[in-house]
Design a protein around this motif. Structure first.
Motif, short mmCIF file in Angstrom:
data_model
loop_
_atom_site.label_atom_id
_atom_site.label_comp_id
_atom_site.label_asym_id
_atom_site.label_seq_id
_atom_site.Cartn_x
_atom_site.Cartn_y
_atom_site.Cartn_z
N ARG A 241 1.24 -0.99 0.20
CA ARG A 241 0.28 -0.04 -0.68
C ARG A 241 1.10 1.14 0.03
O ARG A 241 0.25 2.62 0.49
CB ARG A 241 -0.98 -0.09 1.23
N LEU A 242 2.22 1.26 -0.31
CA LEU A 242 3.07 2.44 -0.66
C LEU A 242 1.90 3.07 -1.21
O LEU A 242 2.70 4.82 -0.63
CB LEU A 242 3.91 1.89 -1.72
N GLU A 243 1.53 3.30 -2.36
CA GLU A 243 1.47 4.27 -3.35
C GLU A 243 0.64 5.28 -2.26
O GLU A 243 0.63 6.34 -2.73
CB GLU A 243 1.39 4.11 -4.80
N SER A 244 -0.29 4.56 -1.42
CA SER A 244 -1.22 5.42 -0.83
C SER A 244 -0.55 5.90 0.60
O SER A 244 -1.54 7.40 1.01
CB SER A 244 -2.68 4.15 -1.04
N GLU A 245 0.65 5.47 0.74
CA GLU A 245 1.47 6.14 2.39
C GLU A 245 1.57 8.05 1.64
O GLU A 245 2.40 8.31 0.68
CB GLU A 245 2.81 5.33 2.48
N ARG A 246 1.78 8.96 2.09
CA ARG A 246 3.11 9.87 2.45
C ARG A 246 4.29 9.45 2.12
O ARG A 246 4.25 8.68 3.19
CB ARG A 246 2.47 10.98 3.81
N PHE A 247 4.58 10.34 1.05
CA PHE A 247 6.28 10.60 0.94
C PHE A 247 6.98 11.88 1.12
O PHE A 247 5.94 12.58 0.90
CB PHE A 247 6.66 9.52 -0.05
N GLU A 248 8.03 11.80 0.87
CA GLU A 248 8.95 13.19 0.89
C GLU A 248 9.74 13.10 -0.36
O GLU A 248 10.16 12.15 -1.32
CB GLU A 248 9.89 13.13 1.98
N ALA A 249 9.56 13.92 -1.32
CA ALA A 249 10.17 13.90 -2.80
C ALA A 249 11.49 15.20 -2.51
O ALA A 249 11.62 15.40 -1.10
CB ALA A 249 9.28 14.69 -3.20
N GLY A 250 12.38 14.30 -2.61
CA GLY A 250 13.76 15.37 -3.46
C GLY A 250 14.41 14.94 -4.82
O GLY A 250 14.12 13.89 -5.37
N ARG B 35 11.66 9.54 -3.56
CA ARG B 35 10.84 9.49 -3.22
C ARG B 35 11.48 8.39 -1.65
O ARG B 35 11.56 7.55 -2.40
CB ARG B 35 9.09 8.84 -3.59
N THR B 36 11.23 9.07 -0.61
CA THR B 36 10.95 8.73 0.86
C THR B 36 10.19 8.13 2.12
O THR B 36 9.45 9.19 1.28
CB THR B 36 12.30 9.59 1.39
N TRP B 37 9.60 7.03 2.00
CA TRP B 37 8.42 6.57 2.87
C TRP B 37 9.34 6.17 4.58
O TRP B 37 9.95 5.70 4.23
CB TRP B 37 7.39 5.82 1.64
N GLY C 115 16.92 10.73 17.56
CA GLY C 115 16.58 11.24 16.62
C GLY C 115 17.95 10.54 14.78
O GLY C 115 18.17 11.14 13.92
N LYS C 116 18.87 9.41 15.36
CA LYS C 116 19.86 9.01 14.52
C LYS C 116 19.47 8.22 13.66
O LYS C 116 20.52 7.59 13.53
CB LYS C 116 21.30 8.54 15.87
N THR C 117 18.34 7.27 14.07
CA THR C 117 18.07 5.99 13.44
C THR C 117 16.53 6.09 12.46
O THR C 117 15.85 6.34 13.28
CB THR C 117 18.29 4.48 14.26
N PHE C 118 17.00 5.78 11.61
CA PHE C 118 15.68 5.64 10.82
C PHE C 118 15.62 4.34 9.91
O PHE C 118 16.34 4.24 9.48
CB PHE C 118 15.60 6.91 9.58
N ALA C 119 14.48 4.28 9.13
CA ALA C 119 14.33 3.49 8.56
C ALA C 119 13.00 3.81 8.25
O ALA C 119 12.06 4.04 8.27
CB ALA C 119 13.38 2.06 9.05
N GLY C 120 12.70 2.81 6.67
CA GLY C 120 11.73 3.14 5.26
C GLY C 120 12.06 2.48 4.41
O GLY C 120 12.99 1.74 3.57
#
Length: 118
Positions: A10-19, A34-36, A44-49
């Motif tokens: 369902r990724l396409e329906s999730e909010r993402f950040e463009a860059g 595109r980053t989800w 604030g040092k570890t991210f997953a997506g």
């Protein structure tokens, strides 16, 4: 601590950040990202997506650790002074701090990532 899931179905329906990479780093093409982000640690040092890029090539330099698992597409990652490494669906790798080189997206690439900043 819990479990972080990556809802690819369902990724396409999730909010993402463009860059995109900064223009001075682009070698060729017009790559767009595109980053989800599905998890960010309290410090604030570890991210997953999930990250996706359209074709192009740009310079990269890492201060952080990043685990990558390619879901689709083809990319070539080249460390300065070393042979290019081609990655496609099913491939996984870690980029370590101090890595400098290029990232080329040959076919639009989607990857799962876990990143730890210094």
């Amino acid at each position: 601590m819990g479990i972080v899931s990556f809802p690819l179905d369902r990724l396409e329906s999730e909010r993402f950040e463009a860059g995109a990479p900064s223009p001075e780093r682009v070698i060729f093409g017009t790559p767009a990202f595109r980053t989800w982000t599905f998890e960010e640690s309290a410090d604030g040092k570890t991210f997953a997506g999930v990250w996706e890029s359209t074709p192009g090539m740009w310079r990269i330099a890492y201060d952080e650790w990043e685990y990558c698992s390619i879901v689709s597409g083809v990319s070539i990652v080249t460390r300065d002074g070393e042979a290019p490494r081609r990655f496609g669906a099913g491939d996984a790798f870690v980029i370590q701090p101090g890595f400098a080189g290029t990232w080329e997206v040959v076919e639009t690439t989607r990857k799962l990532f876990v990143m730890r900043l210094p």
